[in-house]
Design a protein around this motif. Structure first.
Motif, PDB file in Angstrom:
ATOM      1  N   ARG A  12       0.806  -1.222   0.000  1.00 44.90           N
ATOM      2  CA  ARG A  12       0.000   0.000   0.000  1.00 44.90           C
ATOM      3  C   ARG A  12       0.845   1.280   0.000  1.00 44.90           C
ATOM      4  O   ARG A  12       0.379   2.350   0.381  1.00 44.90           O
ATOM      5  CB  ARG A  12      -1.010   0.002   1.149  1.00 44.90           C
ATOM      6  N   LEU A  13       2.080   1.180  -0.475  1.00 42.29           N
ATOM      7  CA  LEU A  13       2.929   2.356  -0.594  1.00 42.29           C
ATOM      8  C   LEU A  13       2.313   3.416  -1.504  1.00 42.29           C
ATOM      9  O   LEU A  13       2.331   4.610  -1.195  1.00 42.29           O
ATOM     10  CB  LEU A  13       4.300   1.946  -1.131  1.00 42.29           C
ATOM     11  N   ILE A  14       1.777   2.991  -2.637  1.00 40.49           N
ATOM     12  CA  ILE A  14       1.228   3.957  -3.595  1.00 40.49           C
ATOM     13  C   ILE A  14       0.045   4.697  -2.979  1.00 40.49           C
ATOM     14  O   ILE A  14      -0.092   5.924  -3.117  1.00 40.49           O
ATOM     15  CB  ILE A  14       0.831   3.253  -4.899  1.00 40.49           C
ATOM     16  N   VAL A  72       9.866  15.817   0.441  1.00 42.24           N
ATOM     17  CA  VAL A  72      11.086  15.042   0.198  1.00 42.24           C
ATOM     18  C   VAL A  72      10.708  13.586   0.394  1.00 42.24           C
ATOM     19  O   VAL A  72      10.260  13.179   1.462  1.00 42.24           O
ATOM     20  CB  VAL A  72      12.221  15.458   1.147  1.00 42.24           C
ATOM     21  N   ASN A  73      10.877  12.796  -0.661  1.00 38.11           N
ATOM     22  CA  ASN A  73      10.379  11.428  -0.698  1.00 38.11           C
ATOM     23  C   ASN A  73      11.526  10.420  -0.661  1.00 38.11           C
ATOM     24  O   ASN A  73      12.436  10.477  -1.477  1.00 38.11           O
ATOM     25  CB  ASN A  73       9.559  11.231  -1.985  1.00 38.11           C
ATOM     26  N   VAL A 110      11.371  16.325  -4.159  1.00 45.20           N
ATOM     27  CA  VAL A 110      12.696  15.754  -4.337  1.00 45.20           C
ATOM     28  C   VAL A 110      12.616  14.275  -3.971  1.00 45.20           C
ATOM     29  O   VAL A 110      12.094  13.920  -2.909  1.00 45.20           O
ATOM     30  CB  VAL A 110      13.754  16.435  -3.439  1.00 45.20           C
ATOM     31  N   HIS A 111      13.114  13.409  -4.854  1.00 43.52           N
ATOM     32  CA  HIS A 111      13.126  11.965  -4.595  1.00 43.52           C
ATOM     33  C   HIS A 111      14.542  11.530  -4.226  1.00 43.52           C
ATOM     34  O   HIS A 111      15.508  11.886  -4.920  1.00 43.52           O
ATOM     35  CB  HIS A 111      12.673  11.185  -5.828  1.00 43.52           C
ATOM     36  N   ALA A 117       5.102   5.402  -7.114  1.00 43.46           N
ATOM     37  CA  ALA A 117       4.851   6.427  -6.103  1.00 43.46           C
ATOM     38  C   ALA A 117       5.574   7.728  -6.447  1.00 43.46           C
ATOM     39  O   ALA A 117       5.034   8.830  -6.244  1.00 43.46           O
ATOM     40  CB  ALA A 117       5.285   5.921  -4.730  1.00 43.46           C
ATOM     41  N   GLU A 118       6.791   7.632  -6.971  1.00 40.18           N
ATOM     42  CA  GLU A 118       7.489   8.829  -7.429  1.00 40.18           C
ATOM     43  C   GLU A 118       6.671   9.559  -8.489  1.00 40.18           C
ATOM     44  O   GLU A 118       6.541  10.788  -8.458  1.00 40.18           O
ATOM     45  CB  GLU A 118       8.845   8.455  -8.026  1.00 40.18           C
ATOM     46  N   ARG A 119       6.111   8.798  -9.435  1.00 46.11           N
ATOM     47  CA  ARG A 119       5.357   9.433 -10.511  1.00 46.11           C
ATOM     48  C   ARG A 119       4.069  10.071  -9.969  1.00 46.11           C
ATOM     49  O   ARG A 119       3.634  11.115 -10.468  1.00 46.11           O
ATOM     50  CB  ARG A 119       5.017   8.395 -11.590  1.00 46.11           C
ATOM     51  N   VAL A 120       3.463   9.453  -8.970  1.00 41.18           N
ATOM     52  CA  VAL A 120       2.291  10.050  -8.323  1.00 41.18           C
ATOM     53  C   VAL A 120       2.680  11.376  -7.669  1.00 41.18           C
ATOM     54  O   VAL A 120       2.019  12.408  -7.853  1.00 41.18           O
ATOM     55  CB  VAL A 120       1.690   9.079  -7.287  1.00 41.18           C
ATOM     56  N   LEU A 121       3.765  11.375  -6.914  1.00 39.90           N
ATOM     57  CA  LEU A 121       4.186  12.577  -6.198  1.00 39.90           C
ATOM     58  C   LEU A 121       4.668  13.671  -7.138  1.00 39.90           C
ATOM     59  O   LEU A 121       4.659  14.853  -6.778  1.00 39.90           O
ATOM     60  CB  LEU A 121       5.277  12.220  -5.192  1.00 39.90           C
TER      61      LEU A 121
END
Length: 297
Positions: free
Chosen positions: A94-96, A115-116, A149-150, A137-141
């Motif tokens: 459930r990370l996303i 900051v992710n 920032v990832h 999740a990066e693409r969602v954020l």
């Protein structure tokens, strides 16, 4: 609700200091929270449960919030009055969903920056379910209207404390002779603290985080031997044996599947390399294996 302009974001991010740290009881979150508190910022520490770790954070000035990152209303409330957020989610399902909830909470509260914490193995075609989910999740954020920032660290130096058997002096891991530059959680915490207070130079970027020296695990064992003054031996094991060891430790299948997949990534060089990102952002070089061993063994 008024949405600040890009200029507003830049001013808020560099001048204010109300920071929400999720996963604050964890390794990177804990170090980031303490660094920020030492710098005089207000830290709201989001933890899943109250325990001795949250008590220690409260004792040094953190505002403790007990909440689940999957609870939208709780996360929205936790983000109220916050300027920047550090998002850290465990290797768990459930990370996303958690990332989308954090994004929504940040938007509703006019947060300036996120900051992710991602992974160096995050990519669209990753075999690890967790690594692929981190990429999504990066693409969602990336849809956040503030600064994002990832962070993609290589294997933490803390792996050495987790997998070192003090009784036998062995590191039993399935990494063959591949290499990486271990990065300590405390160095990552300093990076996180710097970015949540001034993300503008790195907004929209993916930052890989490495330690200072790339080594294979035999060389890591040799460095630990020199530091500890007693033998440390690297014992290469098969993926099957590693999987059995992880299950004996009680790890769930989501976690086991991830570690087995990234072990293959490691052998294929995904975790290799080094850079000066930590020193560039924080002004201090990251810990060597020897320095980490002195502090933690």
């Amino acid at each position: 609700m008024h949405r600040p302009s890009d200029t507003d974001h830049r001013e808020e991010a560099t001048m204010t200091g109300h920071i929400l740290i999720t996963g604050a009881a964890g390794k990177t979150g804990g170090y980031a929270a303490k660094t920020l508190l030492n710098q005089g910022h207000h830290v709201r520490a989001l933890v899943r449960r109250a325990d001795e770790r949250s008590e220690r954070l409260a004792a040094v000035g953190a505002e403790i919030v007990v909440a689940d990152l999957l609870d939208l209303d709780a996360v929205v409330k936790a983000a109220d009055g916050i300027d920047a957020v550090y998002l850290a989610y465990p290797i768990a399902p459930r990370l996303i969903e958690a990332s989308a909830i954090l994004l929504q909470a940040a938007e509703e509260n006019n947060v300036a920056a996120i900051v992710n914490m991602s992974q160096i193995s995050a990519r669209r075609d990753a075999v690890s379910n967790a690594a692929r989910q981190h990429w999504i999740a990066e693409r969602v954020l990336d849809h956040f209207t503030g600064a994002v920032v990832h962070l993609r660290p290589t294997f933490f130096a803390e792996w050495l404390t987790s997998f070192f058997d003090a009784a036998t002096g062995q590191l039993r891991l399935p990494f063959e002779q591949a290499r990486h530059a271990p990065i300590a959680a405390e160095d990552q915490g300093r990076v996180i603290a710097a970015l949540v207070t001034d993300p503008t130079p790195y907004a929209g970027k993916i930052l890989k985080l490495h330690g200072p020296v790339e080594l294979n695990h035999q060389q890591i064992a040799d460095a630990m031997t020199r530091t500890l003054g007693r033998p440390v031996t690297y014992v290469p094991i098969s993926l099957d044996e590693f999987g059995r060891d992880l299950r004996k430790r009680g790890y769930d299948e989501h976690f086991v599947q991830h570690l087995l997949a990234v072990a293959v990534d490691y052998r294929n060089g995904i975790f290799a390399g080094t850079n000066d990102t930590v020193e560039t952002i924080t002004g201090r070089p990251p810990l060597t294996v020897e320095a980490f061993t002195e502090r933690h063994f």
